[in-house]
Motif scaffolding. Sequence first.
Motif, short mmCIF file in Angstrom:
data_model
loop_
_atom_site.label_atom_id
_atom_site.label_comp_id
_atom_site.label_asym_id
_atom_site.label_seq_id
_atom_site.Cartn_x
_atom_site.Cartn_y
_atom_site.Cartn_z
N PHE A 218 -8.51 2.00 5.47
CA PHE A 218 -9.14 1.00 6.33
C PHE A 218 -8.99 -0.42 5.76
O PHE A 218 -8.54 -1.34 6.45
CB PHE A 218 -10.62 1.37 6.48
N LEU A 219 -9.33 -0.59 4.49
CA LEU A 219 -9.35 -1.92 3.89
C LEU A 219 -7.97 -2.39 3.44
O LEU A 219 -7.82 -3.54 3.02
CB LEU A 219 -10.33 -1.95 2.71
N SER A 220 -6.96 -1.52 3.54
CA SER A 220 -5.59 -1.94 3.24
C SER A 220 -4.89 -2.52 4.45
O SER A 220 -3.79 -3.07 4.33
CB SER A 220 -4.78 -0.75 2.70
N ILE B 103 -3.79 -11.09 -4.15
CA ILE B 103 -5.20 -11.37 -4.46
C ILE B 103 -6.07 -10.18 -4.09
O ILE B 103 -6.93 -9.76 -4.87
CB ILE B 103 -5.69 -12.63 -3.71
N TRP B 104 -5.83 -9.62 -2.90
CA TRP B 104 -6.71 -8.58 -2.38
C TRP B 104 -6.50 -7.21 -3.02
O TRP B 104 -7.47 -6.51 -3.33
CB TRP B 104 -6.53 -8.46 -0.87
N LYS B 105 -5.26 -6.81 -3.25
CA LYS B 105 -5.02 -5.45 -3.76
C LYS B 105 -5.68 -5.18 -5.11
O LYS B 105 -6.26 -4.10 -5.30
CB LYS B 105 -3.52 -5.18 -3.81
N PRO B 106 -5.64 -6.10 -6.07
CA PRO B 106 -6.35 -5.82 -7.32
C PRO B 106 -7.87 -5.70 -7.13
O PRO B 106 -8.52 -4.89 -7.80
CB PRO B 106 -6.01 -7.05 -8.19
N ILE B 107 -8.42 -6.49 -6.20
CA ILE B 107 -9.85 -6.40 -5.91
C ILE B 107 -10.16 -5.06 -5.27
O ILE B 107 -11.13 -4.37 -5.66
CB ILE B 107 -10.29 -7.55 -4.98
#
Length: 337
Positions: A37-39, A50-54
């Motif tokens: 979902f969040l990917s 920025i987003w993938k490591p978080i």
Amino acid sequence: MNKVDNLSSSKVGVLLVNLGTPDTPTPKDVKHFLKQFLSDPRVVDLTPWIWKPILNGIILNTRPKAVAKLYESIWWEEGSPLMVISERQRQALASLLKSRHDTEISVELGMSYGNPSLSSGIDKLMAQGVERLVVLPLYPQYSCSTVAPVFDAIASDYKGRRNYPETRFNKEYFEHPAYIAALANSVRSHWQAQGQGDCLLMSFHGVPLRYVTEGDPYQRQCQRTAELLAEALGLSESQWRLCFQSKFGKEEWLTPATDALLESLPGQGVKRVDILCPAFAVDCLETLEEIAIGGKESFIEAGGETYHFIPCLNEDEAHMQLLAELVDEQAAGWLKS
């Protein structure tokens, strides 16, 4: 609509779409669901580096256990409420379409995330000989974070097929008369059984404010739905409020926020509240836990006295009539008259 004798030689099918749910209320399955979902860049459109490591380093290592407990609190013996109700909708819609048109119209489920996938739903329909397909996302108000991912996924799926069905896509139905009537009927039925509160709250799922400023019509469509429902119920401006729930992250989202509004109303003399979630076609975690349970706790702790959650339309007869009308509208010209 008048009944027709049969369909054209090309078989028509319906893909009934919703967001999805974990397979079980366990941290493992919740983590798998949240990752998918969040990917999706339509859901979180931050720069990937920025987003993938978080997401992978923090969120997926901290949230699944807590979210699993929330799912567990609303899980039914038969399974996820969203899936159980969605299957009931599928069966009811197939039966209703058959009675309307005196022929079998295949209806299958497809979820944007989790199981059954959109691709598996298309596979089932094509295996039944469907050549003309109506895709019906159960999101009354269009948003780039809900309806658009369905369109993306359908297009992506078709890229890998040698052949795919002629397809029509229902984008929105936020002001459809049958939708407003179904909502109004559900509220009236609740009032007949429980009495009418001081204020009717219409809580829609929120989106980042930036999405709206960049062209997403979601806020405007929510406002229109709320106004039409209030008009149908004969409510004055002081008798209803629109609000937005389920904020995620630190970015500014649409306001007023449902939780903050619930905490403030008792101080304004509003002691009895009725609340419904018009943007949700099926009860799920966001309605059954966040609103029915969490919302009530917030309101009562703030000094409220009576709090009633009005369930989603689910498999209500008027709701199923609406879905059948939407299918008929999209299938215009595919039916023999």
